[in-house]
Design a protein around this motif. Structure first.
Motif, PDB file in Angstrom:
ATOM      1  N   THR A 136      10.597  13.653  53.911  1.00  0.00           N
ATOM      2  CA  THR A 136      10.652  15.467  54.202  1.00  0.00           C
ATOM      3  C   THR A 136      10.974  16.198  52.720  1.00  0.00           C
ATOM      4  OG1 THR A 136      12.905  15.040  55.129  1.00  0.00           O
ATOM      5  CG2 THR A 136      10.859  14.787  56.421  1.00  0.00           C
ATOM      6  N   LEU A 137      11.667  15.398  51.852  1.00  0.00           N
ATOM      7  CA  LEU A 137      11.934  16.141  50.473  1.00  0.00           C
ATOM      8  C   LEU A 137      11.672  15.036  49.587  1.00  0.00           C
ATOM      9  CD1 LEU A 137      13.649  18.620  49.291  1.00  0.00           C
ATOM     10  CD2 LEU A 137      15.647  17.071  49.325  1.00  0.00           C
ATOM     11  N   PRO A 138      11.062  15.352  48.363  1.00  0.00           N
ATOM     12  CA  PRO A 138      10.696  16.719  48.103  1.00  0.00           C
ATOM     13  C   PRO A 138       9.717  17.377  48.710  1.00  0.00           C
ATOM     14  CG  PRO A 138       9.944  14.988  46.409  1.00  0.00           C
ATOM     15  CD  PRO A 138      10.812  14.446  47.188  1.00  0.00           C
ATOM     16  N   TYR A 139       8.960  16.539  49.520  1.00  0.00           N
ATOM     17  CA  TYR A 139       7.821  17.144  50.342  1.00  0.00           C
ATOM     18  C   TYR A 139       7.338  16.131  51.402  1.00  0.00           C
ATOM     19  CZ  TYR A 139       5.477  14.645  46.633  1.00  0.00           C
ATOM     20  OH  TYR A 139       5.088  13.449  45.605  1.00  0.00           O
ATOM     21  N   TYR A 140       6.717  16.616  52.330  1.00  0.00           N
ATOM     22  CA  TYR A 140       6.213  15.760  53.443  1.00  0.00           C
ATOM     23  C   TYR A 140       5.164  14.508  52.973  1.00  0.00           C
ATOM     24  CZ  TYR A 140       4.565  13.780  57.961  1.00  0.00           C
ATOM     25  OH  TYR A 140       3.953  12.820  58.642  1.00  0.00           O
ATOM     26  N   HIS A 141       5.550  13.268  53.381  1.00  0.00           N
ATOM     27  CA  HIS A 141       4.561  12.148  53.028  1.00  0.00           C
ATOM     28  C   HIS A 141       4.790  10.971  53.984  1.00  0.00           C
ATOM     29  CE1 HIS A 141       1.960   9.437  51.004  1.00  0.00           C
ATOM     30  NE2 HIS A 141       2.839   8.767  50.877  1.00  0.00           N
ATOM     31  N   ALA A 142       3.922  10.821  54.925  1.00  0.00           N
ATOM     32  CA  ALA A 142       3.995   9.749  55.884  1.00  0.00           C
ATOM     33  C   ALA A 142       3.954   8.277  54.954  1.00  0.00           C
ATOM     34  CB  ALA A 142       2.966   9.905  56.772  1.00  0.00           C
ATOM     35  N   LEU A 143       4.845   7.355  55.352  1.00  0.00           N
ATOM     36  CA  LEU A 143       4.767   6.161  54.524  1.00  0.00           C
ATOM     37  C   LEU A 143       3.699   5.226  55.232  1.00  0.00           C
ATOM     38  CD1 LEU A 143       8.754   5.860  53.946  1.00  0.00           C
ATOM     39  CD2 LEU A 143       7.117   6.684  52.505  1.00  0.00           C
ATOM     40  N   ILE A 144       3.039   4.287  54.561  1.00  0.00           N
ATOM     41  CA  ILE A 144       2.486   3.136  54.752  1.00  0.00           C
ATOM     42  C   ILE A 144       3.468   2.129  54.762  1.00  0.00           C
ATOM     43  CG2 ILE A 144       0.720   1.306  54.213  1.00  0.00           C
ATOM     44  CD1 ILE A 144      -0.812   3.699  52.730  1.00  0.00           C
ATOM     45  N   ALA A 145       3.741   1.636  55.923  1.00  0.00           N
ATOM     46  CA  ALA A 145       5.076   0.440  56.125  1.00  0.00           C
ATOM     47  C   ALA A 145       4.908  -0.210  57.464  1.00  0.00           C
ATOM     48  CB  ALA A 145       6.348   1.327  55.851  1.00  0.00           C
ATOM     49  N   SER A 146       5.744  -0.813  57.689  1.00  0.00           N
ATOM     50  CA  SER A 146       5.920  -1.560  58.906  1.00  0.00           C
ATOM     51  C   SER A 146       7.265  -2.193  59.094  1.00  0.00           C
ATOM     52  CB  SER A 146       5.051  -2.881  59.077  1.00  0.00           C
ATOM     53  OG  SER A 146       5.355  -3.558  60.257  1.00  0.00           O
ATOM     54  N   PRO A 147       7.941  -2.053  60.164  1.00  0.00           N
ATOM     55  CA  PRO A 147       9.238  -2.865  60.521  1.00  0.00           C
ATOM     56  C   PRO A 147       9.138  -4.303  60.134  1.00  0.00           C
ATOM     57  CG  PRO A 147       8.443  -1.304  62.222  1.00  0.00           C
ATOM     58  CD  PRO A 147       7.485  -1.285  61.393  1.00  0.00           C
ATOM     59  N   LYS A 148      10.009  -4.844  59.909  1.00  0.00           N
ATOM     60  CA  LYS A 148      10.097  -6.038  59.677  1.00  0.00           C
ATOM     61  C   LYS A 148      10.369  -6.913  60.829  1.00  0.00           C
ATOM     62  CE  LYS A 148      11.472  -7.527  54.971  1.00  0.00           C
ATOM     63  NZ  LYS A 148      12.314  -8.550  54.125  1.00  0.00           N
ATOM     64  N   ALA A 149       9.708  -8.004  61.298  1.00  0.00           N
ATOM     65  CA  ALA A 149       9.625  -8.833  62.390  1.00  0.00           C
ATOM     66  C   ALA A 149      11.077  -9.116  62.833  1.00  0.00           C
ATOM     67  CB  ALA A 149       8.923 -10.125  62.334  1.00  0.00           C
ATOM     68  N   TRP A 150      11.523  -9.072  63.961  1.00  0.00           N
ATOM     69  CA  TRP A 150      12.624  -9.537  64.587  1.00  0.00           C
ATOM     70  C   TRP A 150      13.864  -8.717  64.231  1.00  0.00           C
ATOM     71  CZ3 TRP A 150       8.984 -13.765  63.456  1.00  0.00           C
ATOM     72  CH2 TRP A 150       8.744 -14.049  64.320  1.00  0.00           C
ATOM     73  N   THR A 151      13.506  -7.554  63.535  1.00  0.00           N
ATOM     74  CA  THR A 151      14.546  -6.492  63.322  1.00  0.00           C
ATOM     75  C   THR A 151      14.635  -5.392  64.455  1.00  0.00           C
ATOM     76  OG1 THR A 151      13.144  -5.075  62.093  1.00  0.00           O
ATOM     77  CG2 THR A 151      14.426  -6.857  60.887  1.00  0.00           C
ATOM     78  N   PRO A 152      15.964  -4.831  64.805  1.00  0.00           N
ATOM     79  CA  PRO A 152      16.087  -3.986  65.751  1.00  0.00           C
ATOM     80  C   PRO A 152      15.504  -2.408  65.249  1.00  0.00           C
ATOM     81  CG  PRO A 152      18.042  -4.097  64.352  1.00  0.00           C
ATOM     82  CD  PRO A 152      17.201  -4.940  63.910  1.00  0.00           C
TER      83      PRO A 152
ATOM     84  N   THR B 102       3.267  -8.490  55.024  1.00  0.00           N
ATOM     85  CA  THR B 102       4.772  -8.223  55.878  1.00  0.00           C
ATOM     86  C   THR B 102       5.259  -9.548  56.071  1.00  0.00           C
ATOM     87  OG1 THR B 102       5.613  -7.151  57.800  1.00  0.00           O
ATOM     88  CG2 THR B 102       3.673  -8.388  58.231  1.00  0.00           C
ATOM     89  N   SER B 103       6.707  -9.608  56.613  1.00  0.00           N
ATOM     90  CA  SER B 103       7.519 -10.737  56.870  1.00  0.00           C
ATOM     91  C   SER B 103       8.339 -10.365  58.004  1.00  0.00           C
ATOM     92  CB  SER B 103       7.831 -11.056  55.606  1.00  0.00           C
ATOM     93  OG  SER B 103       8.744 -10.190  55.126  1.00  0.00           O
ATOM     94  N   ASN B 104       9.368 -11.278  58.087  1.00  0.00           N
ATOM     95  CA  ASN B 104      10.331 -11.051  58.995  1.00  0.00           C
ATOM     96  C   ASN B 104      11.523 -10.859  58.270  1.00  0.00           C
ATOM     97  OD1 ASN B 104      10.164 -13.893  58.125  1.00  0.00           O
ATOM     98  ND2 ASN B 104      12.030 -14.340  59.289  1.00  0.00           N
ATOM     99  N   GLY B 105      12.436  -9.881  58.872  1.00  0.00           N
ATOM    100  CA  GLY B 105      13.728  -9.565  58.554  1.00  0.00           C
ATOM    101  C   GLY B 105      15.063 -10.180  59.042  1.00  0.00           C
TER     102      GLY B 105
ATOM    103  N   PRO C 101      18.262  -2.272  60.930  1.00  0.00           N
ATOM    104  CA  PRO C 101      16.731  -1.806  61.085  1.00  0.00           C
ATOM    105  C   PRO C 101      16.243  -2.028  59.634  1.00  0.00           C
ATOM    106  CG  PRO C 101      18.040  -0.343  62.349  1.00  0.00           C
ATOM    107  CD  PRO C 101      19.223  -1.407  61.585  1.00  0.00           C
ATOM    108  N   GLU C 102      15.061  -2.499  59.635  1.00  0.00           N
ATOM    109  CA  GLU C 102      14.426  -2.647  58.231  1.00  0.00           C
ATOM    110  C   GLU C 102      12.971  -2.363  58.115  1.00  0.00           C
ATOM    111  OE1 GLU C 102      14.680  -6.100  54.523  1.00  0.00           O
ATOM    112  OE2 GLU C 102      15.674  -6.332  56.290  1.00  0.00           O
ATOM    113  N   LEU C 103      12.802  -1.765  57.249  1.00  0.00           N
ATOM    114  CA  LEU C 103      11.298  -1.339  57.281  1.00  0.00           C
ATOM    115  C   LEU C 103      10.732  -1.841  55.830  1.00  0.00           C
ATOM    116  CD1 LEU C 103       9.386   0.625  58.734  1.00  0.00           C
ATOM    117  CD2 LEU C 103      10.118   2.532  57.108  1.00  0.00           C
ATOM    118  N   GLU C 104       9.588  -2.585  55.688  1.00  0.00           N
ATOM    119  CA  GLU C 104       8.859  -3.045  54.764  1.00  0.00           C
ATOM    120  C   GLU C 104       7.943  -1.873  54.172  1.00  0.00           C
ATOM    121  OE1 GLU C 104       8.337  -7.628  53.380  1.00  0.00           O
ATOM    122  OE2 GLU C 104       7.808  -7.087  55.307  1.00  0.00           O
ATOM    123  N   VAL C 105       7.973  -1.460  52.975  1.00  0.00           N
ATOM    124  CA  VAL C 105       7.066  -0.170  52.700  1.00  0.00           C
ATOM    125  C   VAL C 105       6.294  -0.519  51.587  1.00  0.00           C
ATOM    126  CG1 VAL C 105       7.549   2.019  51.572  1.00  0.00           C
ATOM    127  CG2 VAL C 105       9.090   1.159  53.049  1.00  0.00           C
TER     128      VAL C 105
END
Length: 356
Positions: free
Chosen positions: A101-117, A237-240, A252-256
């Motif tokens: 949201t700063l310096p500007y809005y940009h949606a990330l290409i990402a996925s939560p890592k498997a088996w993370t909260p 992607t993989s597991n965290g 919590p973990e996000l693979e970007v």
């Protein structure tokens, strides 16, 4: 489609290759496989319809139940799910959103890592860049990371793709590969130069990462951003965390995707503030920790040979960030198509054919 069907037909022919080839049966196999192929329909159901098939996830169970019903409808016998032993917890993504949201809005290409909260609701934070080459470097961050979104000062620069994804080998190259001789034992010439230093560095990095993971849990960070392998619009992607029933808690973990991760990293290295918001919800499933195989058979007809098995199969599960088309719906679809073709022409094998 032709290539995939040809693979299935190749298996079909091999089923009775030990006997004299039956030209009429081979023609039936070719006709059914080439003119009435269902392999793309099978792949469609495994991927688009049933979705990601992470081990022990609802998606995998859904696809397995579909496969059992489909194999039964084709006329295979004894179609069922068979436990192979204890796997552990299932897991799935229920919701995911992340954007700068700063310096500007940009949606990330990402996925939560498997088996993370998940994040336990929406969070918003400045992104903290952690620089740590040793365990002692982590001390300066203690007491400062609660609720923060953090990332490591690491990430390989992207390389331009200047080579085609596929190359057709020349006949001379194929001949050279076919004529290659096995390397004699000990012919590699000993240890590579610098191997000991590389191993020492890897062990040091592993030690730092383990200490960092424990510290981030203790600090109660809001979210970890990690660099995903891949590039040019694709990431792996993989597991965290572990899927074991007694696995230790993790953050919590996000693979970007590399492009987005490096974008944020460049800004932070230049001293530019970055803010990010995220909302991740995941679910764990531990009611049934058993792992299962899909099993079905075309019974053998020879009194002496029917107890012998011709086994075909492929792994049925996938990672969670996609629908697992190439890993491994393609292989599973080919195997299912092979037994469908055999049943459709009413082939009577001497030995029992089992798909798993």
């Amino acid at each position: 489609r032709f290539t995939t069907t040809a693979l299935a037909l190749g298996f079909c022919v091999s089923v009775f290759a030990q006997d004299a080839p039956d030209a009429a049966i081979i023609q039936k196999l070719r006709k059914e496989g080439l003119e009435n192929s269902k392999v793309m329909d099978i792949a469609f159901n495994l991927t688009d319809v049933n979705g990601p098939r992470l081990s022990n996830s609802p998606g995998l169970k859904r696809a397995q139940e579909w496969a059992v019903k489909q194999l039964t409808d084709w006329g295979l016998k004894n179609a069922h799910l068979e436990s192979w032993g204890t796997f552990g917890k299932g897991w799935q993504i229920d919701k995911y959103y992340a954007a700068t949201t700063l310096p500007y809005y940009h949606a990330l290409i990402a996925s939560p890592k498997a088996w993370t909260p998940g994040t336990n609701g929406p969070i918003k934070s400045s992104v903290v860049l952690i620089k740590a080459d040793s365990v002692s470097d982590l001390a300066k961050y203690k007491g400062k990371l609660a609720g923060k979104i953090v990332m490591m000062d690491a990430g390989a620069p992207l390389q331009s793709g200047l080579k085609p994804d596929f190359n057709r080998y020349a006949d001379s190259t194929l001949t050279q590969m076919a004529d290659a001789k096995p390397m004699a034992a000990g012919a590699r010439g000993g240890q590579r130069p610098g191997a000991n230093n590389m191993m020492a560095q890897m062990m040091k990095m592993r030690e730092v990462r383990a200490a960092m993971s424990a510290m981030l849990v203790e600090e109660k960070v809001g979210l970890i951003l990690t660099y995903a392998r891949g590039g040019q619009g694709t990431f792996f992607t993989s597991n965290g965390a572990s899927y074991a029933l007694d696995a230790k808690p993790v953050s919590p973990e996000l693979e970007v995707a590399a492009e987005d991760y490096l974008h944020i990293l460049r800004l932070l290295r230049a001293g530019k503030p970055v803010e990010l918001e995220a909302d991740i919800k995941t679910s764990f499933y531990d009611q049934d920790p058993q792992g299962y195989n899909v099993i079905a058979e075309i019974p053998g007809t020879d009194k002496k040979l029917k107890e012998e098995l011709v086994m075909i199969g492929g792994h049925f599960d996938s990672w969670h960030a996609g629908t697992g088309a190439t890993d491994n719906a393609a292989g599973s679809a080919v195997m299912m198509e092979a037994v469908r073709i055999l049943k459709s022409i009413d082939f009577k094998p001497k030995r029992t054919i089992r798909i798993a």
